[in-house]
Structures are given as structure tokens and as C-alpha cells.
Design a protein around this motif. Structure first.
Motif, PDB file in Angstrom:
ATOM      1  N   ASP A   1       7.503  -9.961   8.364  1.00 19.84           N
ATOM      2  CA  ASP A   1       7.904  -8.895   7.422  1.00 19.84           C
ATOM      3  C   ASP A   1       9.551  -8.489   7.316  1.00 19.84           C
ATOM      4  O   ASP A   1       9.975  -8.115   6.509  1.00 19.84           O
ATOM      5  N   ALA A   2       9.887  -8.531   8.662  1.00 21.41           N
ATOM      6  CA  ALA A   2      11.309  -7.962   8.707  1.00 21.41           C
ATOM      7  C   ALA A   2      12.058  -9.135   8.761  1.00 21.41           C
ATOM      8  O   ALA A   2      13.527  -8.863   8.536  1.00 21.41           O
ATOM      9  N   GLN A   3      11.893 -10.099   8.607  1.00 22.26           N
ATOM     10  CA  GLN A   3      12.731 -11.425   8.740  1.00 22.26           C
ATOM     11  C   GLN A   3      13.842 -11.273   9.977  1.00 22.26           C
ATOM     12  O   GLN A   3      14.828 -11.608   9.724  1.00 22.26           O
ATOM     13  N   ALA A   4      13.003 -11.056  11.159  1.00 25.98           N
ATOM     14  CA  ALA A   4      13.862 -10.809  12.333  1.00 25.98           C
ATOM     15  C   ALA A   4      14.606 -12.255  12.705  1.00 25.98           C
ATOM     16  O   ALA A   4      13.973 -13.295  12.648  1.00 25.98           O
ATOM     17  N   CYS A   5      16.155 -11.897  13.108  1.00 23.18           N
ATOM     18  CA  CYS A   5      16.784 -13.157  13.567  1.00 23.18           C
ATOM     19  C   CYS A   5      16.516 -13.346  15.017  1.00 23.18           C
ATOM     20  O   CYS A   5      17.002 -14.325  15.441  1.00 23.18           O
ATOM     21  N   ALA A   6      16.278 -12.152  15.675  1.00 18.23           N
ATOM     22  CA  ALA A   6      16.352 -12.454  17.297  1.00 18.23           C
ATOM     23  C   ALA A   6      15.013 -11.685  17.853  1.00 18.23           C
ATOM     24  O   ALA A   6      14.462 -10.565  17.218  1.00 18.23           O
ATOM     25  N   VAL A   7      14.334 -12.061  18.835  1.00 19.49           N
ATOM     26  CA  VAL A   7      13.307 -11.126  19.736  1.00 19.49           C
ATOM     27  C   VAL A   7      13.960 -11.069  21.129  1.00 19.49           C
ATOM     28  O   VAL A   7      14.290 -11.973  21.638  1.00 19.49           O
ATOM     29  N   ILE A   8      13.890  -9.699  21.576  1.00 16.84           N
ATOM     30  CA  ILE A   8      14.289  -9.351  22.959  1.00 16.84           C
ATOM     31  C   ILE A   8      12.867  -9.165  23.687  1.00 16.84           C
ATOM     32  O   ILE A   8      12.294  -8.335  23.136  1.00 16.84           O
ATOM     33  N   THR A   9      12.810  -9.644  24.638  1.00 16.98           N
ATOM     34  CA  THR A   9      11.551  -9.607  25.563  1.00 16.98           C
ATOM     35  C   THR A   9      11.561  -9.680  27.083  1.00 16.98           C
ATOM     36  O   THR A   9      12.872  -9.835  27.401  1.00 16.98           O
ATOM     37  N   ALA A  10      10.424  -9.723  27.738  1.00 18.96           N
ATOM     38  CA  ALA A  10      10.814  -9.851  29.212  1.00 18.96           C
ATOM     39  C   ALA A  10       9.614 -11.037  29.482  1.00 18.96           C
ATOM     40  O   ALA A  10       8.719 -11.594  28.961  1.00 18.96           O
TER      41      ALA A  10
ATOM     42  N   CYS B   1       8.284 -18.362  11.466  1.00 14.48           N
ATOM     43  CA  CYS B   1       9.310 -17.456  11.940  1.00 14.48           C
ATOM     44  C   CYS B   1      10.463 -18.160  12.013  1.00 14.48           C
ATOM     45  O   CYS B   1      11.451 -17.888  13.053  1.00 14.48           O
ATOM     46  N   GLU B   2      10.733 -18.975  11.084  1.00 11.81           N
ATOM     47  CA  GLU B   2      12.168 -19.855  11.209  1.00 11.81           C
ATOM     48  C   GLU B   2      13.287 -18.981  11.115  1.00 11.81           C
ATOM     49  O   GLU B   2      14.311 -19.316  11.498  1.00 11.81           O
ATOM     50  N   SER B   3      13.126 -17.570  10.681  1.00 11.82           N
ATOM     51  CA  SER B   3      14.225 -16.754  10.636  1.00 11.82           C
ATOM     52  C   SER B   3      14.866 -16.474  12.238  1.00 11.82           C
ATOM     53  O   SER B   3      15.924 -15.994  12.319  1.00 11.82           O
ATOM     54  N   VAL B   4      13.906 -16.733  13.257  1.00 13.79           N
ATOM     55  CA  VAL B   4      14.355 -16.518  14.569  1.00 13.79           C
ATOM     56  C   VAL B   4      15.349 -17.319  14.937  1.00 13.79           C
ATOM     57  O   VAL B   4      14.772 -18.478  15.255  1.00 13.79           O
ATOM     58  N   HIS B   5      16.303 -17.161  15.749  1.00 19.18           N
ATOM     59  CA  HIS B   5      17.209 -18.219  16.140  1.00 19.18           C
ATOM     60  C   HIS B   5      17.488 -17.755  17.622  1.00 19.18           C
ATOM     61  O   HIS B   5      18.031 -18.640  18.447  1.00 19.18           O
ATOM     62  N   SER B   6      17.142 -16.639  18.360  1.00 19.20           N
ATOM     63  CA  SER B   6      17.438 -16.419  19.571  1.00 19.20           C
ATOM     64  C   SER B   6      16.154 -15.750  20.388  1.00 19.20           C
ATOM     65  O   SER B   6      15.513 -14.667  19.643  1.00 19.20           O
ATOM     66  N   VAL B   7      15.656 -15.998  21.026  1.00 16.96           N
ATOM     67  CA  VAL B   7      14.958 -15.258  22.249  1.00 16.96           C
ATOM     68  C   VAL B   7      15.519 -14.812  23.474  1.00 16.96           C
ATOM     69  O   VAL B   7      15.755 -15.705  24.246  1.00 16.96           O
ATOM     70  N   ILE B   8      15.942 -13.749  23.751  1.00 19.09           N
ATOM     71  CA  ILE B   8      16.416 -13.002  24.830  1.00 19.09           C
ATOM     72  C   ILE B   8      15.482 -12.520  25.855  1.00 19.09           C
ATOM     73  O   ILE B   8      14.809 -11.867  25.455  1.00 19.09           O
ATOM     74  N   VAL B   9      15.257 -13.094  27.209  1.00 19.82           N
ATOM     75  CA  VAL B   9      14.035 -12.948  28.016  1.00 19.82           C
ATOM     76  C   VAL B   9      14.788 -11.965  29.069  1.00 19.82           C
ATOM     77  O   VAL B   9      15.688 -12.592  29.996  1.00 19.82           O
TER      78      VAL B   9
END
Length: 655
Positions: A182-191, A216-224
Motif C-alpha cells: 500500500d505504501a510502495q515502500a522502498c526500504a524495510v528496517i528490521t532486526a 514488493c518490487e519497490s523494496v530495494h533495501s532491507v536494513i537489519v
């Protein structure tokens, strides 16, 4: 709506002490009335004056309220500011070494972060986000445990003008998937994982499952963020460690100056039925609301140690953890775990150890702690407390009295706050040095907020008559739209029959003193034999019984009465194993309600459980209880429940 009947009879009144009133930021009813009248005389000017005095502006605004495209109101639109600058940079000249956050981990380890350190960490992470190509207006999902890193991530997004959307760490892959798309997010910050109650709960693997669903192709980064040190799957094309991104960055990041109307965040309301709603908040108006309520409702003093127990995944954690306390320069406590680990004295020990002065928590937490050890607060030194608060739902009068007497030792005012994800900050709450309180009532609107109780045509009803709670004038901190769905925003919150008022969705009534009493959600009103009863009042009657720790009431279709009342009850002692004993308690509770309220409110059925189905934020999921009461199969997503096994227990009817 106009014939909802109020059946709660609460007459106790508690006035603030002269000592508290003397030191209060808003002192006495004269101080409250002066603010209220100033708002009445010049409404846009009232808010404009406060915005100029309270916020730091890069470019001053020249227009206060723009109503030209109602209900898509705009406040201070031509002014420019940065929320992170208002929360951090302004303190560097005056109190750089003051502790901003005292963080207590699940295992009890304590760390402290000063305003100077927090500013540096936010700047480093903001630079790290920019190095990944994240820019002003981009959407970033934050799916982290309760941690300093979560606040750093939120503030870093605000610093560069990115729009964050925090997803509570208890949500499932399906819920996360809906929000990313829904947000067309470009990144996810997780743990890698989170720690709660001594248990390790994975997060990175849920993100992996989410992205594997597709779309979820809009996501280009997952920061862990490495919290637990557990093994995780790794995708070199997407994944990067938080510390690798962070450590290489400079500790200065120039803030991105944005319009006061620039979206600060999107926060999705629960999607248990239908598509979740992305509540979109502005930068300037939202921050103004959180700062003013810190000063007015929490009576903030520089010497305070403030503790809001909410997770940053909810709006309370946004307004009264990530933004409001930092914007006023407070020292605050953050806690990673749950209130009952390693035992039910955890909250009281933390108040003692950190010398907390202002404690803000949910009625569900209070009731649970009563059940698990009503005498426990007396075993700890709580003398540092000067103010108590409640949030999330109406508080039952008897729980209020326990909180007041046992935790506050009959000397701390209680601020019972009514507000919503959509309002951004407190709307109705007692200013503690001014407004006398009544157990169970959120009392009066804060200065500048104008509310009414109306019928289904938007016509105001008289005192002691129930109806729909509305806010009659736009206010700076309110929702701007539903992300990507303005038609749904207009239909949900400003329906035509409400005359341009903001429809809160709660039923309420005013008493003879004009105090507001919340009676429950509009869709929780029970219709029994032609009477319309609010669930909260029946629940309060049950909790007033010395046998009962907690109760939730729902309606079930009845061919004669229209609806019958089904109560789910948690007893202070153990659940009765003997059916005869259980039936005896059921009858005594039914008789109790009949005596307290009247025969019309007597539950037709009472079921016992060791607990009630709650989300990890402490909210009771009444939709699930309605499903159980109706004998229907549970099809809703229950992944957010703290205690899903309780559902089988509650299905057992007492015959």
C-alpha cells in the motif's frame, strides 16, 4: 444514536491538590478557561500563536488554517521546518549531556543515551539511508523491536524527509505485506529478532517470507539491526547490516526542510477486517499537538523522568515516545519487554529504579497487574511518582481507584486521555493542575479542541443522553487523509450527515458538569429489548465486583430481545474447575450486575478465561469475542495476539 442509555453512576470527584496546582503549567480552572476562551475568540490565531511560540521554523508561516478544500484541511502550510531538528538539534546548545533515553532491555540491562549521542546516532543513520538512495518523500517501513534503534530510525527518516511507516513487531508476514504494497515502500528496517519475556521472536525471517509473497518490487533495501545475534538468511542484493550502514557515516546530517504539511508518517490501523487504513499525519501540526499535550496534560517539567509504556508500533509510541518527549527535551524510559517478566513487579521495580515521575500506561495493563499482584506496588518505593496517566480505552472506575490509591498513593493526579491514531495527540483529558477528575471520565476537551455528542443527523443531544462523539472544528494534529484513498477518508471521518464534523466512531455522553464519558465504540453498542447500552459501563460494573479482575462484554443476536449480553470474565483467583462452582459464580455475577445497573444489563451468559484475547499492545480484540459468542469459526488473523491459546478456553460455555 441519541437514545444510548448511560447506566454508570459514578459520583466521586478528586480535585488537584493546592501544591500540584501551584506548580502546574496550566494552574487552576482559571488558567484552563483563559486558554479555552482565547481559542473561542480567534481560533486560527490561537493555534498560530502557539505554533510560533512552540516550534522552531526555518521559514515562518504566513497562513494558519486553510479550509478551502475541506475536509482536507491544511495548517501552517507555507512554513518550513524539520521535526528531527525540533526534537534534537535545539537541545545541543542548552542540554547536550542531558539523558534523553534510559533504555531497559528485556533481561534488565540498562543503557543511557544523551541528547548529544542521540543526535549523532540519528545523523549517522540518516546519512546511511541517503547512501542507499532514500530521499524526501520515499516511504520506509520500520519493523523493529522496542529499542533506541527504533527511535533513531524514525527520527532519521524525519531528518531526511522520508515518510516512515512503523509496523508493530507482532504483526504477521501478511500484515507486513499489505502495508509494504500500500505504501510502495522502498526500504524495510528490521532486526534479526526481538526479545520479549525471555523469549526470542524472529523478525528478519518474517520479512523474508513477506518479500517472497511477491508484489514488493519497490523494496530495494532491507536494513537489519543485530539484536539477538541469531542466524538469519541473507540476500546480498537486498540486505545490509544496520551497523555496517551506520558506522561508516559522519555524525552530522543537515536536516531536510519541509513544508509543515509534508507527511511525517503513515500509520496503518489494524486490518482485521478489510484493507488496513494508512493514517497520514503532517509534520508541523502533528508535532505541535504532541508538544502542547506534553506541557498541558503531562505538566512536563525539566526534572521529570517520563515513562510511556507503549510500543513505537502504535500511535501512543509515536506521540509520547519518539516525538513528544524528545521535542520538549525530556528524559524518558523505554522498555523492551512485557510488564510481567520476570514477574508482575517489573513495572513497579522500574519506576523505583529509574525514579519515574510520570507513568503512562493502558487500562488493560493496570487490570492485568491488579490480577497478578494487587499488593505488589506497596513492596516498591514509588515516591518519585507525581502524575499517572491512562491511554487506549476507557478505564473502569474501580481500576482507576486502585491505580490512584495503590500506585499513586492518593497523591498523584490521573490523566485519563481520550484520543486516537487519527487525532495524533490527546483531545479530551484533564489538565492535572486545573481540572477535577472523576473515575472513568476523560473529563473535558483540551484547550482549542471543541467536541459535541450528537445524534445520527449531527444534532447535538442534551446532557446525560448518549450519542456519537464528534470534533466540531479542524485541529492541527488531525489526520490529513488515508494514504492513497481520499474517498475512504471523507466517507469514514466526515460523512455528509455529520455536518462537516469529524466523526470519532465512539459513543459518549456528557454529565451534568459537562464531563465526557466514553461508552464504547459505536459498533459496540448493545441493543437489548429496545434499550441501547454501552459495553464499557457493563464491563465497569463487572470489574467492580471483588471476584473480577477484568471483563469484556459483547452482544449476540437474540430472537426476542434483539441482542443478548455475553460477558467474558477473568477472575482474580483461579478459574473454577468444578462446573457447579462455576455456575454459582456466574449467578452471583449476574445478580451483581442486575443490582449495580438493572435487570436489563444482566448478562445472559458469562464465560471464564485465564485472560482475554489481547494484541501485544494490550487491546482486547472484541471482534474475536463476538465471533466466539456467536459460535462462529474464527477466520480473522490472530497472529497479533499475545495469547492465541486463550481462544479455545473462551469457547467453553458454562452449562
Amino acid at each position: 444514536m441519541s437514545n444510548i442509555e448511560s447506566v454508570l453512576n459514578e459520583i466521586r470527584v478528586f480535585s488537584p491538590s493546592p501544591e500540584f496546582t501551584r506548580q502546574a503549567n496550566v494552574s487552576g480552572m482559571a488558567g484552563y478557561e483563559a486558554l479555552r476562551k482565547a481559542a473561542e475568540q480567534d481560533y486560527p490565531g490561537f493555534w498560530a500563536k502557539l505554533a510560533r511560540e512552540t516550534l522552531l521554523w526555518k521559514k515562518p508561516f504566513t497562513r494558519s488554517l486553510d479550509q478551502s478544500n475541506a475536509p482536507f484541511f491544511k495548517w501552517f502550510e507555507d512554513g518550513e521546518l524539520n521535526v528531527s531538528y525540533n526534537c534534537l538539534d535545539k537541545h545541543l546548545a542548552t542540554q547536550p549531556e542531558k539523558i534523553a533515553i534510559i533504555f531497559e532491555a528485556d533481561d534488565g540491562k540498562v543503557s543511557k543515551v544523551s541528547y548529544r549521542e542521540l543526535h549523532g546516532r540519528v545523523s549517522q543513520f540518516a546519512n546511511g539511508l541517503k547512501s542507499r538512495g532514500i530521499r524526501k518523500g520515499d516511504r520506509v517501513i520500520i519493523y523493529l523491536p522496542m529499542s533506541v534503534e527504533a527511535v533513531v530510525a524514525m527520527q532519521a527518516c524525519a531528518r531526511i524527509g522520508a515518510i516512515h511507516s512503523v509496523v508493530f513487531g507482532g504483526f504477521s508476514a501478511k500484515s507486513l505485506h499489505e502495508r509494504i504494497i500500500d505504501a510502495q515502500a522502498c526500504a524495510v528496517i528490521t532486526a534479526d529478532a526481538q526479545m520479549r519475556g525471555g523469549k526470542l521472536m524472529p523478525l528478519k525471517s518474517i520479512v523474508d517470507d513477506t518479500l517472497a509473497m511477491g508484489g514488493c518490487e519497490s523494496v530495494h533495501s532491507v536494513i537489519v539491526y543485530r539484536r539477538a545475534g541469531c542466524d538469519v538468511n541473507w540476500n546480498d542484493a537486498l540486505d545490509i547490516w544496520y551497523h555496517d550502514l551506520f558506522n561508516s557515516q559522519p555524525t552530522h546530517c543537515e536536516p531536510e526542510w519541509v513544508s509543515a504539511e509534508h507527511p511525517l508518517f503513515i500509520l496503518y490501523t489494524s486490518g482485521s477486517t478489510g484493507k488496513p487504513k494508512g493514517v497520514q499525519h503532517s509534520s508541523g501540526g502533528y508535532l505541535l499537538g504532541t508538544m502542547l499535550t506534553m506541557q498541558w496534560v503531562f505538566d512536563y517539567k525539566p526534572s521529570d523522568v517520563f515513562w510511556c509504556t507503549a510500543d513505537v508500533g502504535w500511535v501512543t509510541g509515536h506521540s509520547y515516545v519518539a516525538y513528544g518527549p524528545l521535542a520538549v527535551g525530556a528524559t524518558q524510559v523505554m522498555y523492551e519487554g512485557i510488564p510481567t517478566y520476570p514477574d508482575a513487579g517489573r513495572f513497579w521495580k522500574m519506576i523505583q529504579d529509574h525514579k519515574v515521575t510520570t507513568f503512562y500506561t493502558a487500562p488493560t495493563a493496570i487490570r492485568s497487574l491488579i490480577k497478578l499482584g494487587s499488593d505488589l506496588p506497596g513492596q516498591y518505593d514509588l515516591s518519585s511518582l507525581r502524575l499517572l496517566g491512562t491511554v487506549g480505552e476507557p478505564i473502569n472506575p474501580e481500576a482507576w481507584m486502585w491505580y490512584y490509591n495503590t500506585v499513586g498513593q492518593a497523591r498523584c493526579p490521573i490523566v485519563d486521555t481520550w484520543w486516537q491514531t487519527e487525532t495524533g495527540c490527546h483531545m479530551i483529558a484533564p489538565l492535572p493542575g486545573a481540572v477535577p477528575t472523576k473515575p472513568g471520565s476523560c473529563t473535558l476537551p483540551i484547550p482549542g479542541i471543541q467536541v459535541a455528542v450528537v445524534d445520527e443527523t449531527g444534532e447535538e443531544v442534551g446532557k446525560k443522553h448518549g450519542g456519537s462523539l464528534v470534533i466540531t472544528k479542524p485541529f492541527p494534529s488531525q489526520i490529513r487523509t488515508i494514504w492513497g484513498d481520499p474517498d475512504r477518508f471523507r466517507k469514514n471521518y466526515f460523512p455528509e450527515e455529520m455536518r462537516g464534523y469529524y466523526l470519532a466512531g465512539d459513543s459518549a455522553h456528557r454529565d451534568e458538569d459537562g464531563y465526557i464519558w466514553i461508552m464504547g465504540r459505536n459498533d459496540d453498542v448493545l441493543k437489548v429489548s429496545g434499550h441501547r447500552l454501552g459495553t464499557m459501563e457493563i464491563e465497569s460494573a463487572l470489574v467492580a465486583n471483588p471476584l473480577v479482575a477484568e471483563a469484556a462484554v459483547v452482544g449476540r443476536p437474540h430472537e426476542i430481545k434483539g441482542e443478548s449480553i455475553v460477558a467474558f470474565v477473568v477472575l482474580r483467583g483461579a478459574r473454577p474447575a468444578d462446573p457447579a462452582k462455576a455456575r454459582q459464580i456466574v449467578e452471583s455475577l449476574r445478580d451483581w450486575v442486575s443490582k449495580e445497573i438493572g435487570p436489563i444489563a444482566k448478562p445472559e451468559e458469562i464465560r471464564f478465561g485465564d485472560n482475554l484475547p489481547k494484541t501485544r499492545s494490550g487491546k482486547i480484540m472484541r471482534r474475536l469475542l463476538r465471533t466466539i459468542a456467536n459460535g462462529e469459526e474464527i477466520t480473522q488473523d490472530v497472529s497479533t495476539l499475545e495469547n492465541p491459546t486463550i481462544l479455545e478456553q473462551l469457547k467453553e460455555a458454562i452449562l
